[in-house]
Design a protein around this motif. Structure first.
Motif, PDB file in Angstrom:
ATOM      1  N   GLU A 194       5.259  10.494   6.014  1.00  0.00           N
ATOM      2  CA  GLU A 194       5.596   9.281   6.745  1.00  0.00           C
ATOM      3  C   GLU A 194       4.832   8.098   6.139  1.00  0.00           C
ATOM      4  O   GLU A 194       3.796   8.267   5.501  1.00  0.00           O
ATOM      5  CB  GLU A 194       5.227   9.423   8.223  1.00  0.00           C
ATOM      6  CG  GLU A 194       6.054  10.463   8.976  1.00  0.00           C
ATOM      7  CD  GLU A 194       5.672  10.516  10.443  1.00  0.00           C
ATOM      8  OE1 GLU A 194       4.720   9.786  10.831  1.00  0.00           O
ATOM      9  OE2 GLU A 194       6.319  11.269  11.198  1.00  0.00           O
ATOM     10  N   ASP A 195       5.374   6.904   6.360  1.00  0.00           N
ATOM     11  CA  ASP A 195       4.693   5.702   5.868  1.00  0.00           C
ATOM     12  C   ASP A 195       3.323   5.552   6.525  1.00  0.00           C
ATOM     13  O   ASP A 195       3.118   5.932   7.696  1.00  0.00           O
ATOM     14  CB  ASP A 195       5.519   4.456   6.177  1.00  0.00           C
ATOM     15  CG  ASP A 195       6.663   4.252   5.191  1.00  0.00           C
ATOM     16  OD1 ASP A 195       6.681   4.943   4.160  1.00  0.00           O
ATOM     17  OD2 ASP A 195       7.533   3.404   5.475  1.00  0.00           O
ATOM     18  N   ILE A 196       2.407   5.001   5.774  1.00  0.00           N
ATOM     19  CA  ILE A 196       1.098   4.659   6.333  1.00  0.00           C
ATOM     20  C   ILE A 196       1.288   3.480   7.289  1.00  0.00           C
ATOM     21  O   ILE A 196       1.977   2.505   6.976  1.00  0.00           O
ATOM     22  CB  ILE A 196       0.122   4.258   5.210  1.00  0.00           C
ATOM     23  CG1 ILE A 196       0.017   5.382   4.177  1.00  0.00           C
ATOM     24  CG2 ILE A 196      -1.250   3.935   5.790  1.00  0.00           C
ATOM     25  CD1 ILE A 196      -0.776   4.977   2.937  1.00  0.00           C
ATOM     26  N   THR A 197       0.676   3.557   8.444  1.00  0.00           N
ATOM     27  CA  THR A 197       0.869   2.525   9.460  1.00  0.00           C
ATOM     28  C   THR A 197       0.023   1.281   9.173  1.00  0.00           C
ATOM     29  O   THR A 197      -0.948   1.339   8.391  1.00  0.00           O
ATOM     30  CB  THR A 197       0.489   3.050  10.850  1.00  0.00           C
ATOM     31  OG1 THR A 197      -0.917   3.344  10.855  1.00  0.00           O
ATOM     32  CG2 THR A 197       1.291   4.291  11.190  1.00  0.00           C
TER      33      THR A 197
ATOM     34  N   ILE B 117      -9.279   3.128  -2.621  1.00  0.00           N
ATOM     35  CA  ILE B 117      -8.776   2.431  -1.438  1.00  0.00           C
ATOM     36  C   ILE B 117      -7.700   3.264  -0.745  1.00  0.00           C
ATOM     37  O   ILE B 117      -7.722   3.444   0.484  1.00  0.00           O
ATOM     38  CB  ILE B 117      -8.220   1.043  -1.830  1.00  0.00           C
ATOM     39  CG1 ILE B 117      -9.355   0.114  -2.242  1.00  0.00           C
ATOM     40  CG2 ILE B 117      -7.436   0.437  -0.663  1.00  0.00           C
ATOM     41  CD1 ILE B 117      -8.890  -1.189  -2.861  1.00  0.00           C
ATOM     42  N   ILE B 118      -6.739   3.786  -1.512  1.00  0.00           N
ATOM     43  CA  ILE B 118      -5.665   4.584  -0.909  1.00  0.00           C
ATOM     44  C   ILE B 118      -6.242   5.848  -0.282  1.00  0.00           C
ATOM     45  O   ILE B 118      -5.832   6.248   0.820  1.00  0.00           O
ATOM     46  CB  ILE B 118      -4.602   4.945  -1.964  1.00  0.00           C
ATOM     47  CG1 ILE B 118      -3.996   3.674  -2.577  1.00  0.00           C
ATOM     48  CG2 ILE B 118      -3.508   5.804  -1.330  1.00  0.00           C
ATOM     49  CD1 ILE B 118      -3.319   2.758  -1.583  1.00  0.00           C
TER      50      ILE B 118
ATOM     51  N   VAL C 246       0.837  -1.205   0.000  1.00  0.00           N
ATOM     52  CA  VAL C 246       0.000   0.000   0.000  1.00  0.00           C
ATOM     53  C   VAL C 246       0.870   1.251   0.000  1.00  0.00           C
ATOM     54  O   VAL C 246       0.603   2.220  -0.730  1.00  0.00           O
ATOM     55  CB  VAL C 246      -0.957  -0.006   1.208  1.00  0.00           C
ATOM     56  CG1 VAL C 246      -1.542   1.393   1.442  1.00  0.00           C
ATOM     57  CG2 VAL C 246      -2.069  -1.018   1.004  1.00  0.00           C
ATOM     58  N   ASN C 247       1.940   1.242   0.795  1.00  0.00           N
ATOM     59  CA  ASN C 247       2.838   2.397   0.818  1.00  0.00           C
ATOM     60  C   ASN C 247       3.525   2.604  -0.526  1.00  0.00           C
ATOM     61  O   ASN C 247       3.623   3.724  -1.028  1.00  0.00           O
ATOM     62  CB  ASN C 247       3.873   2.219   1.930  1.00  0.00           C
ATOM     63  CG  ASN C 247       3.359   2.677   3.294  1.00  0.00           C
ATOM     64  OD1 ASN C 247       3.307   3.866   3.579  1.00  0.00           O
ATOM     65  ND2 ASN C 247       2.963   1.716   4.112  1.00  0.00           N
ATOM     66  N   GLU C 248       4.001   1.517  -1.116  1.00  0.00           N
ATOM     67  CA  GLU C 248       4.670   1.620  -2.418  1.00  0.00           C
ATOM     68  C   GLU C 248       3.720   2.158  -3.477  1.00  0.00           C
ATOM     69  O   GLU C 248       4.077   3.055  -4.262  1.00  0.00           O
ATOM     70  CB  GLU C 248       5.194   0.243  -2.843  1.00  0.00           C
ATOM     71  CG  GLU C 248       6.340  -0.276  -1.997  1.00  0.00           C
ATOM     72  CD  GLU C 248       6.723  -1.700  -2.357  1.00  0.00           C
ATOM     73  OE1 GLU C 248       6.283  -2.169  -3.438  1.00  0.00           O
ATOM     74  OE2 GLU C 248       7.432  -2.351  -1.568  1.00  0.00           O
TER      75      GLU C 248
ATOM     76  N   ARG D 131      -4.513   5.766  12.756  1.00  0.00           N
ATOM     77  CA  ARG D 131      -3.252   5.607  12.050  1.00  0.00           C
ATOM     78  C   ARG D 131      -2.061   5.467  12.997  1.00  0.00           C
ATOM     79  O   ARG D 131      -1.010   5.006  12.620  1.00  0.00           O
ATOM     80  CB  ARG D 131      -3.033   6.788  11.111  1.00  0.00           C
ATOM     81  CG  ARG D 131      -4.028   6.879  10.001  1.00  0.00           C
ATOM     82  CD  ARG D 131      -3.753   8.049   9.097  1.00  0.00           C
ATOM     83  NE  ARG D 131      -2.472   7.884   8.432  1.00  0.00           N
ATOM     84  CZ  ARG D 131      -1.926   8.826   7.656  1.00  0.00           C
ATOM     85  NH1 ARG D 131      -2.548   9.980   7.497  1.00  0.00           N
ATOM     86  NH2 ARG D 131      -0.767   8.621   7.072  1.00  0.00           N
ATOM     87  N   CYS D 132      -2.245   5.912  14.233  1.00  0.00           N
ATOM     88  CA  CYS D 132      -1.096   5.947  15.156  1.00  0.00           C
ATOM     89  C   CYS D 132      -1.232   4.993  16.327  1.00  0.00           C
ATOM     90  O   CYS D 132      -0.334   4.925  17.154  1.00  0.00           O
ATOM     91  CB  CYS D 132      -0.895   7.377  15.687  1.00  0.00           C
ATOM     92  SG  CYS D 132      -0.575   8.590  14.403  1.00  0.00           S
ATOM     93  N   ARG D 133      -2.297   4.280  16.433  1.00  0.00           N
ATOM     94  CA  ARG D 133      -2.485   3.449  17.624  1.00  0.00           C
ATOM     95  C   ARG D 133      -1.567   2.247  17.605  1.00  0.00           C
ATOM     96  O   ARG D 133      -1.100   1.792  16.566  1.00  0.00           O
ATOM     97  CB  ARG D 133      -3.940   2.995  17.727  1.00  0.00           C
ATOM     98  CG  ARG D 133      -4.415   2.084  16.602  1.00  0.00           C
ATOM     99  CD  ARG D 133      -5.852   1.724  16.790  1.00  0.00           C
ATOM    100  NE  ARG D 133      -6.331   0.948  15.660  1.00  0.00           N
ATOM    101  CZ  ARG D 133      -7.533   1.084  15.148  1.00  0.00           C
ATOM    102  NH1 ARG D 133      -8.343   1.999  15.629  1.00  0.00           N
ATOM    103  NH2 ARG D 133      -7.924   0.327  14.124  1.00  0.00           N
TER     104      ARG D 133
END
Length: 396
Positions: free
Chosen positions: A319-322, A382-383, A304-306, A394-396
């Motif tokens: 920053e990368d998606i968690t 989706i993205i 997903v990040n790529e 996103r940060c938990r």
């Protein structure tokens, strides 16, 4: 007088000899410690008995020899399971003087390899039928094989009749009927809802397999048959079409070259749920996850990040998606079938095979990359959905 007594007690306390070692027959060992084999002597273990017998039929299906399983809760509270597989083997073993059928139902010998005749196998490493037999007050088996109908009866794991060759038949398959022993279990009442839910899972996981359940207490038939497999499973788990980010669900399967690992995945994002991942290994629900889940999460998050960066939806400075953000709103089912599953714990709720992690990652990256490339509109949605996930997710 007191000194002599204390000395004698002290000596007896440390005495340990061969006479203290208790050697149990297989059925006695199982009856003495049922929790070691089916998880508990309560309701969970009671239903596990059914799943172990159904597991034999599933092995026949996975080997390409059965496409239906019929389960009945009998009027007296027992269980009857019939399949249209090859039928349990009945030939005699000259070294033991027992039939292969009797050995399957009475011998407790752990196997590191799948049972002969099976590329993969679930259940208690081939011990399921033996365990069920030992924990049943009564069990009867009927086999259609080799041109005849064969029958035998057992009580608490011990044969009460010889294997009997009956009339000729051109049918094939196995029927096992058993009554759980009230002296072993805390309850012997089966839940129709619990069994039906599990059999629906099995029908989803094994596309083309029909699993029926009938309750004679009163009669209540239900039949599960899902040719669309895991995609149908995800549709059932996502009941609100208006909330879907994309439709239909993404689904694919992949098998390695030596045919020791088969991976099946179905997944779909929505806007209403926090997301849920259901994972299975050899048709067993792995509630505690394991290497197959780890491989899925790792590959999906990286991909997903790529993709987001390649499409410009995520800049080089972002920053990368968690993992949490990627899985928010994602309903997914991951099922692996392995020739040599390594489960942790007697109830097999966590998978430990490192090769499952590696191959699931390979399969997800290959097939999901292909899907994203050929569905650019849905991929963008989706993205965007993932990027719009609230920061707290996103940060938990």
């Amino acid at each position: 007088m007191t000194e002599t007594s204390n000395s004698s007690q002290s000596s007896n306390a440390y005495e340990y000899s061969a006479s203290h070692i208790q050697v149990l027959e297989d059925h006695e060992a199982i009856r003495k410690r049922p929790g070691m084999y089916i998880g508990s002597a309560g309701e969970r273990g009671l239903h596990q008995m059914v799943y172990e017998v159904v597991g034999h039929a599933l092995d026949e299906h996975l080997a390409g020899h059965a496409d239906s399983v019929d389960v009945t809760i009998t009027a007296e509270g027992g269980i009857r399971v019939s399949d249209n597989g090859r039928g349990l083997p009945v030939e005699m073993d000259d070294s033991t003087g027992k039939s292969a059928l009797e050995r399957e139902l009475t011998e407790l010998s752990f196997k590191s390899e799948p049972r002969v005749g099976y590329r993969v196998a679930g259940g208690l490493s081939g011990l399921g039928l033996c365990v069920v037999n030992a924990l049943s007050s009564r069990l009867t088996v009927e086999v259609h094989r080799d041109g005849h109908r064969w029958t035998q009866e057992y009580a608490k794991g011990v044969p009460t009749t010889a294997l009997t060759k009956n009339e000729e038949t051109d049918q094939h398959g196995t029927t096992i009927a058993f009554l759980p022993d009230a002296d072993v279990f805390e309850t012997t009442r089966y839940s129709f809802a619990t069994l039906s839910e599990r059999f629906q899972e099995l029908a989803f996981l094994n596309g083309g397999l029909a699993v029926s359940l009938t309750d004679e207490r009163p009669e209540r038939p239900v039949r599960h048959h899902h040719t669309d497999g895991l995609r149908a499973f995800v549709v059932r788990l996502n009941p609100y079409p208006a909330s879907l980010v994309h439709s239909p669900a993404i689904a694919f399967e992949s098998e390695n070259e030596d045919k020791t690992i088969l991976v099946q995945v179905a997944m779909q994002w929505d806007t209403w749920s926090p997301g849920e991942l259901h994972s299975f290994a050899n048709n067993t629900r792995t509630h505690e996850g394991g290497t197959h889940e780890e491989g899925f999460r790792t590959a999906l998050t990286g991909l997903v990040n790529e993709y987001a960066r390649q499409q410009g939806q995520l800049s080089a400075d972002d920053e990368d998606i968690t993992i949490s953000a990627v899985h928010d709103g994602l309903t997914a089912v991951v099922s692996v079938t392995l020739a040599h599953p390594l489960f942790e714990g007697c109830t097999r709720t966590r998978l430990g095979n490192p090769e499952a992690n590696t191959y699931v990652q390979e399969a997800v990256r290959e097939h999901l990359t292909h899907w994203l490339d050929h569905h650019p509109k849905e991929a963008t949605s989706i993205i965007r959905h993932i990027l719009d996930t609230p920061h707290r997710h996103r940060c938990r």
